[in-house]
Design a protein around this motif. Structure first.
Motif, PDB file in Angstrom:
ATOM      1  N   MET A 110      -7.430   5.431   2.156  1.00  0.00           N
ATOM      2  CA  MET A 110      -6.950   4.070   2.387  1.00  0.00           C
ATOM      3  C   MET A 110      -5.615   3.850   1.693  1.00  0.00           C
ATOM      4  N   GLY A 111      -5.514   4.344   0.468  1.00  0.00           N
ATOM      5  CA  GLY A 111      -4.255   4.194  -0.255  1.00  0.00           C
ATOM      6  C   GLY A 111      -3.112   4.895   0.443  1.00  0.00           C
ATOM      7  N   THR A 112      -3.386   6.084   0.968  1.00  0.00           N
ATOM      8  CA  THR A 112      -2.365   6.835   1.698  1.00  0.00           C
ATOM      9  C   THR A 112      -1.912   6.070   2.938  1.00  0.00           C
ATOM     10  N   ALA A 113      -2.852   5.489   3.659  1.00  0.00           N
ATOM     11  CA  ALA A 113      -2.523   4.736   4.873  1.00  0.00           C
ATOM     12  C   ALA A 113      -1.714   3.487   4.546  1.00  0.00           C
ATOM     13  N   TRP A 114      -2.124   2.766   3.523  1.00  0.00           N
ATOM     14  CA  TRP A 114      -1.379   1.554   3.141  1.00  0.00           C
ATOM     15  C   TRP A 114       0.037   1.901   2.706  1.00  0.00           C
ATOM     16  N   ALA A 115       0.184   2.964   1.932  1.00  0.00           N
ATOM     17  CA  ALA A 115       1.521   3.360   1.494  1.00  0.00           C
ATOM     18  C   ALA A 115       2.377   3.806   2.677  1.00  0.00           C
ATOM     19  N   ALA A 116       1.778   4.520   3.622  1.00  0.00           N
ATOM     20  CA  ALA A 116       2.517   4.962   4.804  1.00  0.00           C
ATOM     21  C   ALA A 116       3.028   3.781   5.626  1.00  0.00           C
ATOM     22  N   ASN A 117       2.260   2.704   5.648  1.00  0.00           N
ATOM     23  CA  ASN A 117       2.665   1.494   6.374  1.00  0.00           C
ATOM     24  C   ASN A 117       3.461   0.524   5.494  1.00  0.00           C
ATOM     25  N   ASN A 118       3.766   0.978   4.266  1.00  0.00           N
ATOM     26  CA  ASN A 118       4.506   0.144   3.316  1.00  0.00           C
ATOM     27  C   ASN A 118       3.817  -1.203   3.105  1.00  0.00           C
ATOM     28  N   GLN A 119       2.512  -1.142   2.865  1.00  0.00           N
ATOM     29  CA  GLN A 119       1.704  -2.347   2.679  1.00  0.00           C
ATOM     30  C   GLN A 119       1.141  -2.415   1.267  1.00  0.00           C
ATOM     31  N   PHE A 120       1.141  -3.613   0.704  1.00  0.00           N
ATOM     32  CA  PHE A 120       0.348  -3.927  -0.464  1.00  0.00           C
ATOM     33  C   PHE A 120      -0.760  -4.846   0.061  1.00  0.00           C
ATOM     34  N   PRO A 121      -1.960  -4.330   0.305  1.00  0.00           N
ATOM     35  CA  PRO A 121      -2.962  -5.061   1.072  1.00  0.00           C
ATOM     36  C   PRO A 121      -3.361  -6.419   0.510  1.00  0.00           C
ATOM     37  N   TRP A 122      -3.287  -6.595  -0.829  1.00  0.00           N
ATOM     38  CA  TRP A 122      -3.653  -7.894  -1.402  1.00  0.00           C
ATOM     39  C   TRP A 122      -2.634  -8.976  -1.068  1.00  0.00           C
ATOM     40  N   GLU A 123      -1.487  -8.593  -0.512  1.00  0.00           N
ATOM     41  CA  GLU A 123      -0.468  -9.559  -0.117  1.00  0.00           C
ATOM     42  C   GLU A 123      -0.546  -9.895   1.376  1.00  0.00           C
ATOM     43  N   ILE A 124      -1.511  -9.290   2.076  1.00  0.00           N
ATOM     44  CA  ILE A 124      -1.657  -9.492   3.519  1.00  0.00           C
ATOM     45  C   ILE A 124      -2.987 -10.212   3.758  1.00  0.00           C
ATOM     46  N   PRO A 125      -2.974 -11.414   4.332  1.00  0.00           N
ATOM     47  CA  PRO A 125      -4.207 -12.194   4.498  1.00  0.00           C
ATOM     48  C   PRO A 125      -5.351 -11.422   5.151  1.00  0.00           C
ATOM     49  N   ARG A 126      -5.057 -10.520   6.076  1.00  0.00           N
ATOM     50  CA  ARG A 126      -6.142  -9.818   6.766  1.00  0.00           C
ATOM     51  C   ARG A 126      -6.842  -8.820   5.854  1.00  0.00           C
ATOM     52  N   TYR A 127      -6.260  -8.515   4.703  1.00  0.00           N
ATOM     53  CA  TYR A 127      -6.883  -7.583   3.768  1.00  0.00           C
ATOM     54  C   TYR A 127      -7.407  -8.271   2.511  1.00  0.00           C
ATOM     55  N   VAL A 128      -7.572  -9.584   2.553  1.00  0.00           N
ATOM     56  CA  VAL A 128      -8.027 -10.306   1.363  1.00  0.00           C
ATOM     57  C   VAL A 128      -9.374 -10.955   1.651  1.00  0.00           C
ATOM     58  N   GLY A 129     -10.320 -10.780   0.729  1.00  0.00           N
ATOM     59  CA  GLY A 129     -11.627 -11.410   0.855  1.00  0.00           C
ATOM     60  C   GLY A 129     -12.703 -10.432   1.271  1.00  0.00           C
ATOM     61  N   GLY A 130     -13.927 -10.717   0.818  1.00  0.00           N
ATOM     62  CA  GLY A 130     -15.087  -9.955   1.243  1.00  0.00           C
ATOM     63  C   GLY A 130     -14.993  -8.467   0.980  1.00  0.00           C
ATOM     64  N   ILE A 131     -15.360  -7.686   1.985  1.00  0.00           N
ATOM     65  CA  ILE A 131     -15.379  -6.227   1.880  1.00  0.00           C
ATOM     66  C   ILE A 131     -14.009  -5.684   1.489  1.00  0.00           C
ATOM     67  N   GLU A 132     -12.955  -6.333   1.983  1.00  0.00           N
ATOM     68  CA  GLU A 132     -11.600  -5.841   1.699  1.00  0.00           C
ATOM     69  C   GLU A 132     -11.319  -5.801   0.197  1.00  0.00           C
ATOM     70  N   ASN A 133     -11.860  -6.761  -0.551  1.00  0.00           N
ATOM     71  CA  ASN A 133     -11.656  -6.769  -2.002  1.00  0.00           C
ATOM     72  C   ASN A 133     -12.171  -5.484  -2.641  1.00  0.00           C
ATOM     73  N   VAL A 134     -13.332  -5.026  -2.184  1.00  0.00           N
ATOM     74  CA  VAL A 134     -13.913  -3.818  -2.760  1.00  0.00           C
ATOM     75  C   VAL A 134     -13.096  -2.588  -2.369  1.00  0.00           C
ATOM     76  N   LYS A 135     -12.670  -2.529  -1.116  1.00  0.00           N
ATOM     77  CA  LYS A 135     -11.830  -1.408  -0.679  1.00  0.00           C
ATOM     78  C   LYS A 135     -10.584  -1.284  -1.551  1.00  0.00           C
ATOM     79  N   ILE A 136      -9.921  -2.407  -1.763  1.00  0.00           N
ATOM     80  CA  ILE A 136      -8.680  -2.399  -2.546  1.00  0.00           C
ATOM     81  C   ILE A 136      -8.954  -1.975  -3.980  1.00  0.00           C
ATOM     82  N   ASN A 137     -10.023  -2.503  -4.573  1.00  0.00           N
ATOM     83  CA  ASN A 137     -10.312  -2.181  -5.970  1.00  0.00           C
ATOM     84  C   ASN A 137     -10.741  -0.736  -6.151  1.00  0.00           C
ATOM     85  N   ILE A 138     -11.487  -0.190  -5.199  1.00  0.00           N
ATOM     86  CA  ILE A 138     -11.843   1.224  -5.264  1.00  0.00           C
ATOM     87  C   ILE A 138     -10.581   2.079  -5.209  1.00  0.00           C
TER      88      ILE A 138
END
Length: 246
Positions: free
Chosen positions: A1-29
């Motif tokens: 997941m980290g590799t994919a986010w970096a490839a897309n130049n994303q910081f997922p906690w700054e993108i509404p679709r990646y905030v909340g619920g299951i997404e929080n755990v993905k980001i923290n892992i």
């Protein structure tokens, strides 16, 4: 997941679709892993034959499920997902889940969007994890005595997804009908296959190079992520103790 986010130049906690619920755990892992030393995970992955087998199967599961999504093969995708879920998760309902809604939303690195703005996700990474366990014949609950905190978090969110019938049905629908995450899923599939190849070749230098490049990208948020991750792990361990006592 980290590799994919970096490839897309994303910081997922700054993108509404990646905030909340299951997404929080993905980001923290993800951030918890990258805040540690590369050799810890390289050793676990490359020097353990069982880990190599699981990583290879995980990459295959990701690839095969993604192809079903791309092809619009709803019946085959649903049959495979539900068969894997039935093999791994035996509980009925969601009363005794390791992670509950209020816990998932509490530990966020970003600002939670309004419920009406919540973006549905097909959660390819989680579907593939359960598919991988099924294909290899692993029931994760049989190995809890020697599980790590990260494994418990991963199990917690896969259990949360598969034991909520409405959510699982939504995920399957999203996988077939919604293209919102297609670019992310493509990069994730590339990443899963690339990590698998580095591990299968026993390439320590290649593992380190990849790990440290992603680590550098996410480094500014490590302190906050570590704090939130510790709180999340404490909560899930308390829930596990309660589960064992009942």
């Amino acid at each position: 997941m980290g590799t994919a986010w970096a490839a897309n130049n994303q910081f997922p906690w700054e993108i509404p679709r990646y905030v909340g619920g299951i997404e929080n755990v993905k980001i923290n892992i993800t951030l918890r892993i990258y805040s540690n030393k590369w050799h810890v995970y390289a050793g676990l992955a490359i020097l353990n034959p069982s880990a190599k087998k699981q990583i290879k199967q995980y990459a295959e599961s990701v690839t095969e499920l993604f192809k079903l999504m791309l092809g619009g093969h709803r019946e085959e995708l649903e049959r495979r997902v539900r068969t894997a879920g039935a093999a791994v998760f035996k509980g009925d309902g969601d009363a005794d889940l390791l992670l509950q809604d209020e816990v998932l939303d509490r530990f966020s690195l970003g600002e939670l969007p309004p419920e009406r703005q919540r973006v549905k996700n097909n959660h390819l990474s989680l579907l593939a994890m359960v598919d991988c366990w099924w294909k290899i014949g692993i029931v994760p609950y049989d190995h809890m005595i020697c599980s790590t905190p990260l494994f418990r978090l991963w199990l917690g969110i896969t259990e949360y997804l598969f034991r909520k019938p409405g959510l699982l049905a939504e995920v399957i629908d999203t996988a077939i009908e919604d293209n919102t995450f297609r670019a992310d899923d493509l990069e994730f599939t590339f990443a899963a296959r690339d990590w698998s190849e580095r591990v299968s070749f026993g390439n320590m230098d290649g593992y380190r190079e990849k790990f440290e490049s992603i680590q550098k990208y996410f480094a500014p948020r490590f302190p906050e992520a570590t704090r939130v991750g510790n709180e999340m792990i404490k909560t899930i361990e308390e829930n596990m103790r309660k589960k064992e006592q009942t």
